[in-house]
Design a protein around this motif. Sequence first.
Motif, PDB file in Angstrom:
ATOM      1  N   ALA A   1      -5.638   8.148   7.896  1.00  0.00           N
ATOM      2  CA  ALA A   1      -5.340   6.911   7.147  1.00  0.00           C
ATOM      3  C   ALA A   1      -4.979   7.296   5.718  1.00  0.00           C
ATOM      4  O   ALA A   1      -5.798   7.867   4.996  1.00  0.00           O
ATOM      5  CB  ALA A   1      -6.536   5.968   7.173  1.00  0.00           C
ATOM      6  N   GLN A   2      -3.753   6.965   5.352  1.00  0.00           N
ATOM      7  CA  GLN A   2      -3.268   7.354   4.039  1.00  0.00           C
ATOM      8  C   GLN A   2      -2.317   6.285   3.508  1.00  0.00           C
ATOM      9  O   GLN A   2      -1.481   5.774   4.235  1.00  0.00           O
ATOM     10  CB  GLN A   2      -2.536   8.679   4.153  1.00  0.00           C
ATOM     11  N   ALA A   3      -2.481   5.989   2.225  1.00  0.00           N
ATOM     12  CA  ALA A   3      -1.599   5.022   1.549  1.00  0.00           C
ATOM     13  C   ALA A   3      -1.021   5.674   0.302  1.00  0.00           C
ATOM     14  O   ALA A   3      -1.685   6.457  -0.365  1.00  0.00           O
ATOM     15  CB  ALA A   3      -2.381   3.767   1.172  1.00  0.00           C
ATOM     16  N   VAL A   4       0.225   5.318   0.015  1.00  0.00           N
ATOM     17  CA  VAL A   4       0.882   5.781  -1.203  1.00  0.00           C
ATOM     18  C   VAL A   4       1.247   4.547  -2.012  1.00  0.00           C
ATOM     19  O   VAL A   4       1.814   3.582  -1.473  1.00  0.00           O
ATOM     20  CB  VAL A   4       2.150   6.602  -0.888  1.00  0.00           C
ATOM     21  N   ALA A   5       0.898   4.574  -3.291  1.00  0.00           N
ATOM     22  CA  ALA A   5       1.193   3.450  -4.188  1.00  0.00           C
ATOM     23  C   ALA A   5       1.874   3.961  -5.443  1.00  0.00           C
ATOM     24  O   ALA A   5       1.620   5.079  -5.892  1.00  0.00           O
ATOM     25  CB  ALA A   5      -0.082   2.691  -4.542  1.00  0.00           C
ATOM     26  N   VAL A   6       2.732   3.104  -5.992  1.00  0.00           N
ATOM     27  CA  VAL A   6       3.383   3.399  -7.274  1.00  0.00           C
ATOM     28  C   VAL A   6       2.622   2.623  -8.343  1.00  0.00           C
ATOM     29  O   VAL A   6       2.522   1.400  -8.266  1.00  0.00           O
ATOM     30  CB  VAL A   6       4.866   2.980  -7.256  1.00  0.00           C
ATOM     31  N   LEU A   7       2.092   3.364  -9.319  1.00  0.00           N
ATOM     32  CA  LEU A   7       1.317   2.715 -10.386  1.00  0.00           C
ATOM     33  C   LEU A   7       2.195   2.439 -11.588  1.00  0.00           C
ATOM     34  O   LEU A   7       3.261   3.011 -11.750  1.00  0.00           O
ATOM     35  CB  LEU A   7       0.133   3.604 -10.771  1.00  0.00           C
ATOM     36  N   ALA A   8       1.701   1.561 -12.422  1.00  0.00           N
ATOM     37  CA  ALA A   8       2.452   1.178 -13.625  1.00  0.00           C
ATOM     38  C   ALA A   8       2.351   2.254 -14.690  1.00  0.00           C
ATOM     39  O   ALA A   8       1.506   3.086 -14.682  1.00  0.00           O
ATOM     40  CB  ALA A   8       1.908  -0.143 -14.163  1.00  0.00           C
TER      41      ALA A   8
ATOM     42  N   VAL B   1       0.659   7.712  -6.294  1.00  0.00           N
ATOM     43  CA  VAL B   1      -0.643   8.280  -5.956  1.00  0.00           C
ATOM     44  C   VAL B   1      -0.842   8.155  -4.447  1.00  0.00           C
ATOM     45  O   VAL B   1      -0.438   7.162  -3.841  1.00  0.00           O
ATOM     46  CB  VAL B   1      -1.813   7.589  -6.704  1.00  0.00           C
ATOM     47  N   THR B   2      -1.424   9.173  -3.870  1.00  0.00           N
ATOM     48  CA  THR B   2      -1.730   9.169  -2.444  1.00  0.00           C
ATOM     49  C   THR B   2      -3.240   9.009  -2.299  1.00  0.00           C
ATOM     50  O   THR B   2      -4.005   9.766  -2.908  1.00  0.00           O
ATOM     51  CB  THR B   2      -1.268  10.471  -1.776  1.00  0.00           C
ATOM     52  N   VAL B   3      -3.632   8.020  -1.517  1.00  0.00           N
ATOM     53  CA  VAL B   3      -5.054   7.728  -1.303  1.00  0.00           C
ATOM     54  C   VAL B   3      -5.373   7.963   0.167  1.00  0.00           C
ATOM     55  O   VAL B   3      -4.696   7.427   1.052  1.00  0.00           O
ATOM     56  CB  VAL B   3      -5.398   6.271  -1.687  1.00  0.00           C
ATOM     57  N   GLU B   4      -6.396   8.770   0.413  1.00  0.00           N
ATOM     58  CA  GLU B   4      -6.883   8.983   1.770  1.00  0.00           C
ATOM     59  C   GLU B   4      -8.016   8.009   2.020  1.00  0.00           C
ATOM     60  O   GLU B   4      -8.951   7.906   1.217  1.00  0.00           O
ATOM     61  CB  GLU B   4      -7.366  10.415   1.919  1.00  0.00           C
ATOM     62  N   LEU B   5      -7.937   7.288   3.135  1.00  0.00           N
ATOM     63  CA  LEU B   5      -8.935   6.275   3.474  1.00  0.00           C
ATOM     64  C   LEU B   5      -9.832   6.757   4.606  1.00  0.00           C
ATOM     65  O   LEU B   5      -9.389   7.472   5.502  1.00  0.00           O
ATOM     66  CB  LEU B   5      -8.250   4.984   3.914  1.00  0.00           C
ATOM     67  N   THR B   6     -11.068   6.315   4.559  1.00  0.00           N
ATOM     68  CA  THR B   6     -11.998   6.510   5.668  1.00  0.00           C
ATOM     69  C   THR B   6     -12.505   5.130   6.054  1.00  0.00           C
ATOM     70  O   THR B   6     -12.964   4.374   5.193  1.00  0.00           O
ATOM     71  CB  THR B   6     -13.185   7.401   5.246  1.00  0.00           C
TER      72      THR B   6
ATOM     73  N   ALA C   1      -3.598  12.905  -4.153  1.00  0.00           N
ATOM     74  CA  ALA C   1      -2.459  13.494  -4.862  1.00  0.00           C
ATOM     75  C   ALA C   1      -1.940  12.508  -5.892  1.00  0.00           C
ATOM     76  O   ALA C   1      -2.023  11.288  -5.692  1.00  0.00           O
ATOM     77  CB  ALA C   1      -1.349  13.855  -3.875  1.00  0.00           C
ATOM     78  N   VAL C   2      -1.425  13.047  -6.988  1.00  0.00           N
ATOM     79  CA  VAL C   2      -0.765  12.237  -8.016  1.00  0.00           C
ATOM     80  C   VAL C   2       0.554  12.927  -8.367  1.00  0.00           C
ATOM     81  O   VAL C   2       0.628  14.150  -8.425  1.00  0.00           O
ATOM     82  CB  VAL C   2      -1.633  12.058  -9.284  1.00  0.00           C
TER      83      VAL C   2
ATOM     84  N   GLY D   1       2.317  -5.212  -3.520  1.00  0.00           N
ATOM     85  CA  GLY D   1       3.697  -4.769  -3.441  1.00  0.00           C
ATOM     86  C   GLY D   1       3.916  -3.346  -3.924  1.00  0.00           C
ATOM     87  O   GLY D   1       4.973  -2.760  -3.700  1.00  0.00           O
ATOM     88  N   ARG D   2       2.923  -2.780  -4.588  1.00  0.00           N
ATOM     89  CA  ARG D   2       3.048  -1.410  -5.083  1.00  0.00           C
ATOM     90  C   ARG D   2       2.649  -0.374  -4.029  1.00  0.00           C
ATOM     91  O   ARG D   2       2.833   0.821  -4.231  1.00  0.00           O
ATOM     92  CB  ARG D   2       2.230  -1.234  -6.360  1.00  0.00           C
ATOM     93  N   VAL D   3       2.106  -0.809  -2.905  1.00  0.00           N
ATOM     94  CA  VAL D   3       1.831   0.115  -1.802  1.00  0.00           C
ATOM     95  C   VAL D   3       3.151   0.300  -1.063  1.00  0.00           C
ATOM     96  O   VAL D   3       3.682  -0.631  -0.467  1.00  0.00           O
ATOM     97  CB  VAL D   3       0.729  -0.421  -0.870  1.00  0.00           C
ATOM     98  N   VAL D   4       3.694   1.525  -1.131  1.00  0.00           N
ATOM     99  CA  VAL D   4       5.029   1.784  -0.591  1.00  0.00           C
ATOM    100  C   VAL D   4       5.014   2.536   0.734  1.00  0.00           C
ATOM    101  O   VAL D   4       6.035   2.585   1.426  1.00  0.00           O
ATOM    102  CB  VAL D   4       5.914   2.523  -1.624  1.00  0.00           C
TER     103      VAL D   4
END
Length: 149
Positions: free
Chosen positions: A142-149, A125-130, A117-118, A86-89
């Motif tokens: 492919a990119q995901a952004v998540a909100v961390l605690a 945080v932005t995560v680039e996927l391969t 990126a943070v 649920g933290r992947v926005v």
Amino acid sequence: MSAQSTTPAGVRSFDGVAVGDALPPLTVHVDRARLVQYAGASLDRNRIHWDERFAKEVGLPDVIAHGMFTMGSAVTIVTDWVGDAGRVVEYGVRFTRPVVVPYEEGADIEVSGVVKAVDPDTRRVTVELTATAGGEKVLGRAQAVAVLA
């Protein structure tokens, strides 16, 4: 009270995450049975995902995995790393090549991720996927952004 003690159990803390951090790699094995299960769950029963003869008749090398299956499998690396899906926005990809799934051996989708990126203000945080299969890149941008605690 430390930041760690206020972090929900199992959820990655923003503290200590830095640009360049690599996520643990992930391999997702795909076989025909899994494709049939996904077809039933997604209601995408297109024959190119389970009927080898039909797939070849329409010009494919063999049965191919559903694009959304590939996309969903790839983001698992981020949800596992974050500790709470649920933290992947945000999440987006460009489909570059299908995952071909031969009958006997199936296929492996190899996924890696790097923090690009943070943002300390939003704790995003932005995560680039391969993602590759058979040595070929199957997802682009492919990119995901998540909100961390």
